[in-house]
Design an enzyme around this catalytic site. Structure first.
Site, PDB file in Angstrom:
ATOM      1  N   TYR A  67       0.827  -1.216   0.000  1.00 36.08           N
ATOM      2  CA  TYR A  67       0.000   0.000   0.000  1.00 36.08           C
ATOM      3  C   TYR A  67       0.859   1.263   0.000  1.00 36.08           C
ATOM      4  CZ  TYR A  67      -3.901  -3.054   0.203  1.00 36.08           C
ATOM      5  OH  TYR A  67      -4.794  -4.038  -0.147  1.00 36.08           O
ATOM      6  N   HIS A 120     -14.396   1.089  -0.116  1.00 31.93           N
ATOM      7  CA  HIS A 120     -13.299   0.148   0.183  1.00 31.93           C
ATOM      8  C   HIS A 120     -12.113   0.831   0.836  1.00 31.93           C
ATOM      9  CE1 HIS A 120     -14.793  -2.970  -2.999  1.00 31.93           C
ATOM     10  NE2 HIS A 120     -15.523  -2.957  -1.907  1.00 31.93           N
TER      11      HIS A 120
HETATM   12  N1  APR Z   1     -12.835   1.964 -19.362  1.00 32.18           N
HETATM   13  C1  APR Z   1     -13.913   1.278 -18.878  1.00 32.18           C
HETATM   14  N2  APR Z   1     -13.822   0.078 -18.262  1.00 32.18           N
HETATM   15  C2  APR Z   1     -12.590  -0.443 -18.120  1.00 32.18           C
HETATM   16  C3  APR Z   1     -11.428   0.204 -18.583  1.00 32.18           C
HETATM   17  C4  APR Z   1     -11.584   1.458 -19.234  1.00 32.18           C
HETATM   18  N3  APR Z   1     -10.542   2.151 -19.701  1.00 32.18           N
HETATM   19  N4  APR Z   1     -10.352  -0.594 -18.295  1.00 32.18           N
HETATM   20  C5  APR Z   1     -10.830  -1.678 -17.671  1.00 32.18           C
HETATM   21  N5  APR Z   1     -12.178  -1.595 -17.572  1.00 32.18           N
HETATM   22  C6  APR Z   1     -13.098  -2.545 -16.955  1.00 32.18           C
HETATM   23  C7  APR Z   1     -12.675  -3.988 -17.091  1.00 32.18           C
HETATM   24  O1  APR Z   1     -13.217  -4.537 -18.280  1.00 32.18           O
HETATM   25  C8  APR Z   1     -13.293  -4.621 -15.845  1.00 32.18           C
HETATM   26  O2  APR Z   1     -14.613  -5.090 -16.107  1.00 32.18           O
HETATM   27  O3  APR Z   1     -13.120  -2.271 -15.583  1.00 32.18           O
HETATM   28  C9  APR Z   1     -13.384  -3.464 -14.845  1.00 32.18           C
HETATM   29  C10 APR Z   1     -12.364  -3.565 -13.727  1.00 32.18           C
HETATM   30  O4  APR Z   1     -12.681  -4.710 -12.981  1.00 32.18           O
HETATM   31  P1  APR Z   1     -11.724  -5.128 -11.778  1.00 32.18           P
HETATM   32  O5  APR Z   1     -10.302  -5.071 -12.220  1.00 32.18           O
HETATM   33  O6  APR Z   1     -12.277  -6.381 -11.194  1.00 32.18           O
HETATM   34  O7  APR Z   1     -11.894  -3.942 -10.700  1.00 32.18           O
HETATM   35  P2  APR Z   1     -13.130  -3.715  -9.733  1.00 32.18           P
HETATM   36  O8  APR Z   1     -14.404  -4.187 -10.348  1.00 32.18           O
HETATM   37  O9  APR Z   1     -13.069  -2.293  -9.302  1.00 32.18           O
HETATM   38  O10 APR Z   1     -12.766  -4.665  -8.476  1.00 32.18           O
HETATM   39  C11 APR Z   1     -13.631  -4.597  -7.364  1.00 32.18           C
HETATM   40  O11 APR Z   1     -12.143  -6.026  -6.105  1.00 32.18           O
HETATM   41  O12 APR Z   1      -9.912  -6.512  -5.704  1.00 32.18           O
HETATM   42  C12 APR Z   1     -11.057  -5.932  -5.172  1.00 32.18           C
HETATM   43  O13 APR Z   1     -11.233  -4.215  -3.586  1.00 32.18           O
HETATM   44  C13 APR Z   1     -10.824  -4.479  -4.899  1.00 32.18           C
HETATM   45  O14 APR Z   1     -12.269  -2.572  -5.293  1.00 32.18           O
HETATM   46  C14 APR Z   1     -11.743  -3.763  -5.874  1.00 32.18           C
HETATM   47  C15 APR Z   1     -12.836  -4.790  -6.099  1.00 32.18           C
END
Ligand code: APR
Length: 245
Positions: A67, A120
């Site tokens: 972090y 979060h």
């Molecule tokens: N524009 C729009 N969408 C995007 C882009 C972009 N430029 N780049 C990536 N994405 C999409 C991906 O296709 C994916 O569906 O954003 C999503 C990101 O998903 P994750 O990586 O799983 O992130 P998130 O959904 O925020 O994860 C939720 O999981 O690990 C834990 O606490 C952590 O807050 C996080 C939670």
């Protein structure tokens, strides 16, 4: 979308991807899996190995280092067009608006958003594991750092780990229940309770819209899904919704 009054926007890592921050599960683009060794060194780790209470208890130096590195990385990134458009909506929207972010970066607030909840936690905050006090924190946070409120050597990253209760859930659920438009941006719909907000919103009669780079685990729950980059889709959607206001 007809004329909404009360809007809830949920954002995930995808809204910060075009600012240069990794995501967690995207099929395309850079994820923490690709760069975690930049943060932790060449040994292979999974993100989930540094995001649990057990990981913090088992290897506090590793977790604090992860972090610290992510907090330091904030200095090298800036809000993108999606964050800026959402801040513009926040400033101009006459009805209720709540931006609920799963992200722990500070890009929404640096873009100017104020009606914002970090469910979060936040990189630029420290939490006392002894007394529960939260306070802004910049720079590194070594294990054993002393809490200014209670004096215990118990400061930890103010991140909600897997298995811990997200922040401000009552406020979020009340906003979702009152919403007549729920918009999800840049999230894979993989992690609850955030992934369940769309069903809750629909249950209370809200229209639901997903803006994402690829179809997500929750796409079938939305009235409408628009696929593309948040930096393109979000400004266009903000224009559209401000025109109805
Ligand atoms: N524009 C729009 N969408 C995007 C882009 C972009 N430029 N780049 C990536 N994405 C999409 C991906 O296709 C994916 O569906 O954003 C999503 C990101 O998903 P994750 O990586 O799983 O992130 P998130 O959904 O925020 O994860 C939720 O999981 O690990 C834990 O606490 C952590 O807050 C996080 C939670």
């Amino acid at each position: 979308m007809n004329k909404p009054r009360n809007i809830v926007v949920l954002t995930g890592a995808g809204v910060s991807a075009e600012s240069g921050l990794p995501t967690f599960r995207s099929k395309s683009g850079v994820t923490y899996w690709d760069v975690i060794e930049d943060y932790l060194g060449p040994k292979s780790y999974r993100v989930e190995d540094v995001c649990t209470p057990e990981a913090l208890a088992g290897d506090p130096v590793l977790v604090h280092r992860f972090y610290d590195a992510r907090r330091a990385a904030l200095a090298g990134v800036a809000p993108n067009a999606a964050h800026i458009a959402l801040a513009r909506l926040d400033a101009a929207w006459p009805g209720e608006l709540l931006i609920v972010t799963q992200n722990v970066d500070d890009l929404h607030e640096r873009a100017g958003a104020t009606r914002l909840v970090h469910m979060h936690g936040e990189l630029r905050s420290a939490l006392c594991a002894a007394c529960g006090a939260r306070r802004p924190h910049a720079g590194d946070l070594p294990p054993g750092s002393v809490c200014p409120a209670c004096g215990a050597p118990a400061l930890r990253p103010d991140i909600v780990f897997f298995g811990e209760m997200p922040y401000q859930m009552a406020r979020i659920e009340a906003a979702v229940a009152d919403a007549d438009l729920f918009v999800s941006i840049g999230t894979s719909g993989a992690v609850y309770p955030a992934a369940g907000f769309v069903q809750m919103a629909a249950h209370y009669g809200a229209a639901t819209l997903e803006l994402n780079l690829e179809r997500s685990a929750g796409s079938s729950s939305f009235d409408e899904t628009r696929l593309g980059l948040a930096g393109v889709l979000v400004p266009a959607w903000v224009e559209e919704v401000l025109a109805t206001g």
